[in-house]
Design an enzyme around this catalytic site. Structure first.
Site, PDB file in Angstrom:
ATOM      1  N   TYR A   1       0.820  -1.209   0.000  1.00 56.05           N
ATOM      2  CA  TYR A   1       0.000   0.000   0.000  1.00 56.05           C
ATOM      3  C   TYR A   1       0.858   1.264   0.000  1.00 56.05           C
ATOM      4  O   TYR A   1       0.395   2.337  -0.389  1.00 56.05           O
ATOM      5  CB  TYR A   1      -0.897   0.023   1.240  1.00 56.05           C
ATOM      6  CG  TYR A   1      -2.208  -0.739   1.106  1.00 56.05           C
ATOM      7  CD1 TYR A   1      -2.523  -1.470  -0.035  1.00 56.05           C
ATOM      8  CD2 TYR A   1      -3.128  -0.713   2.147  1.00 56.05           C
ATOM      9  CE1 TYR A   1      -3.723  -2.164  -0.135  1.00 56.05           C
ATOM     10  CE2 TYR A   1      -4.339  -1.396   2.056  1.00 56.05           C
ATOM     11  CZ  TYR A   1      -4.631  -2.112   0.912  1.00 56.05           C
ATOM     12  OH  TYR A   1      -5.819  -2.779   0.834  1.00 56.05           O
TER      13      TYR A   1
ATOM     14  N   CYS B   1      -3.107  -1.305   9.718  1.00 58.19           N
ATOM     15  CA  CYS B   1      -2.227  -0.785   8.671  1.00 58.19           C
ATOM     16  C   CYS B   1      -2.162   0.730   8.816  1.00 58.19           C
ATOM     17  O   CYS B   1      -3.179   1.411   8.670  1.00 58.19           O
ATOM     18  CB  CYS B   1      -2.802  -1.163   7.305  1.00 58.19           C
ATOM     19  SG  CYS B   1      -1.894  -0.472   5.917  1.00 58.19           S
TER      20      CYS B   1
ATOM     21  N   CYS C   1       4.634   1.069  10.882  1.00 66.16           N
ATOM     22  CA  CYS C   1       4.125   0.140   9.864  1.00 66.16           C
ATOM     23  C   CYS C   1       4.018  -1.191  10.582  1.00 66.16           C
ATOM     24  O   CYS C   1       4.984  -1.619  11.248  1.00 66.16           O
ATOM     25  CB  CYS C   1       5.080   0.045   8.679  1.00 66.16           C
ATOM     26  SG  CYS C   1       4.669  -1.308   7.546  1.00 66.16           S
TER      27      CYS C   1
HETATM   28  N1  DGL Z   1       1.446  -2.809   7.116  1.00 64.22           N
HETATM   29  C1  DGL Z   1       1.240  -1.583   6.455  1.00 64.22           C
HETATM   30  C2  DGL Z   1       1.352  -0.401   7.441  1.00 64.22           C
HETATM   31  O1  DGL Z   1       1.155  -0.547   8.633  1.00 64.22           O
HETATM   32  C3  DGL Z   1       1.956  -1.202   5.198  1.00 64.22           C
HETATM   33  C4  DGL Z   1       2.665  -2.073   4.276  1.00 64.22           C
HETATM   34  C5  DGL Z   1       2.454  -1.714   2.815  1.00 64.22           C
HETATM   35  O2  DGL Z   1       3.154  -0.856   2.246  1.00 64.22           O
HETATM   36  O3  DGL Z   1       1.535  -2.304   2.250  1.00 64.22           O
HETATM   37  O4  DGL Z   1       1.594   0.693   7.034  1.00 64.22           O
END
Ligand code: DGL
Length: 291
Positions: free
Chosen positions: A60, A92, A207
């Site tokens: 993402y 996320c 993240c």
């Molecule tokens: N796990 C996601 C977050 O907490 C991001 C990872 C991604 O770039 O998809 O930001």
């Protein structure tokens, strides 16, 4: 379900009456949300879980804000109508920092987001030099900059938008870790020494993938720092909203893992998922761009 906190009633008693053995949906672009799932399951082992990895959209961190809002809404639309959760955790940062208002407008159940742990980082620092380690998307968000202004005005904050770390965390989980030199290079910018000799002493993991690499970060750091993982605070928020588990009931909820692509589901990865309690796996194919 809607929880109204009435005067004189505790969150726990109101919620337990309404939601025995609730269904909790935990959502991430990939497997980082497992770090949040683990903590929430400890707090509510009686709940049933649907872990949603939008692996067709991963990572993402590279998506535009508009694409990310449309994508998250589309995936949640499908999964919420399939599983009718009592509570949703957006595990996320990259999504939470932009999509929470739209999701809350669209769905009636409580939605808990994970946002950069700037406040605990600013409370933990002594040197007043803190680093926010996140995806490129999260470090660019107005939401993140507002948090810094509100809670860390007295600190020097270094923003590190790591382009590859989420992918490195996923490779490690799938049994193919990157080497130390590659990982060190990705986190090197977190460690700053000021002209007056003060050094970064807190790194906020913004993240949810990154705590999967925490042991290696600690081993590779040029000096010891405090690493802040927001997952335990998320679990506390969930029990505030749903109440604590009734430990007298010998009931362990199930965890269903749902993937929007499933293309990376190797035997090694399935074994890792099993260690995080994900016993069964489903694929709800939703190619990016076709929502
Ligand atoms: N796990 C996601 C977050 O907490 C991001 C990872 C991604 O770039 O998809 O930001």
């Amino acid at each position: 379900m809607r929880i109204d906190l009435m005067a004189g009633a505790t969150t726990a008693s109101v919620a337990r009456d309404l939601t025995p053995n609730p269904t909790i949906l935990v959502f991430d672009s990939g497997l980082g949300g497992l770090t949040v799932l683990d903590q929430v399951r400890r707090a509510r082992p009686d709940a049933s879980y649907v872990y949603v990895a939008d692996d067709a959209g991963f990572p993402y961190g590279r998506l535009s804000e508009a694409t990310l809002v449309d994508r998250s809404l589309a995936v949640m639309e499908r999964l919420v109508s399939l599983h009718r959760p009592d509570l949703i955790v957006i595990a996320c940062n990259t999504a939470s920092t932009i999509v929470l208002p739209a999701l809350r407008q669209r769905f009636p159940m409580p939605i808990v987001g994970v946002v950069p742990p700037i406040k605990p980082a600013s409370e933990a620092t002594r040197s007043r030099m803190i680093t926010l380690l996140a995806t490129p998307g999260t470090v660019a968000r107005a939401y993140t900059h507002d948090l810094i202004e509100t809670y860390a005005g007295q600190c020097a904050v270094t923003l590190v938008g790591a382009p590859n770390l989420a992918r490195f965390a996923e490779s490690q989980l799938a049994g193919a870790p990157v080497d130390d030199a590659t990982l060190s290079a990705e986190i090197a910018a977190c460690f700053v020494t000021g002209d007056d000799g003060r050094r970064t002493d807190v790194v906020a993991l913004a993240c949810t993938h990154y705590p999967l690499l925490l042991g290696r970060f600690q081993a590779l750091a040029p000096w010891p720092v405090t690493w802040i993982d927001p997952a335990p605070a998320i679990a506390r928020r969930v029990t505030q909203l749903l109440g604590a588990a009734d430990r007298s009931v010998p009931y362990a909820g199930t965890v269903l893992g749902t993937f929007t692509s499933g293309s990376g589901l190797t035997g090694a990865l399935r074994a890792s998922l099993d260690r995080h309690g994900i016993g069964s796996i489903a694929v709800e194919a939703m190619p990016l761009g076709l929502q």
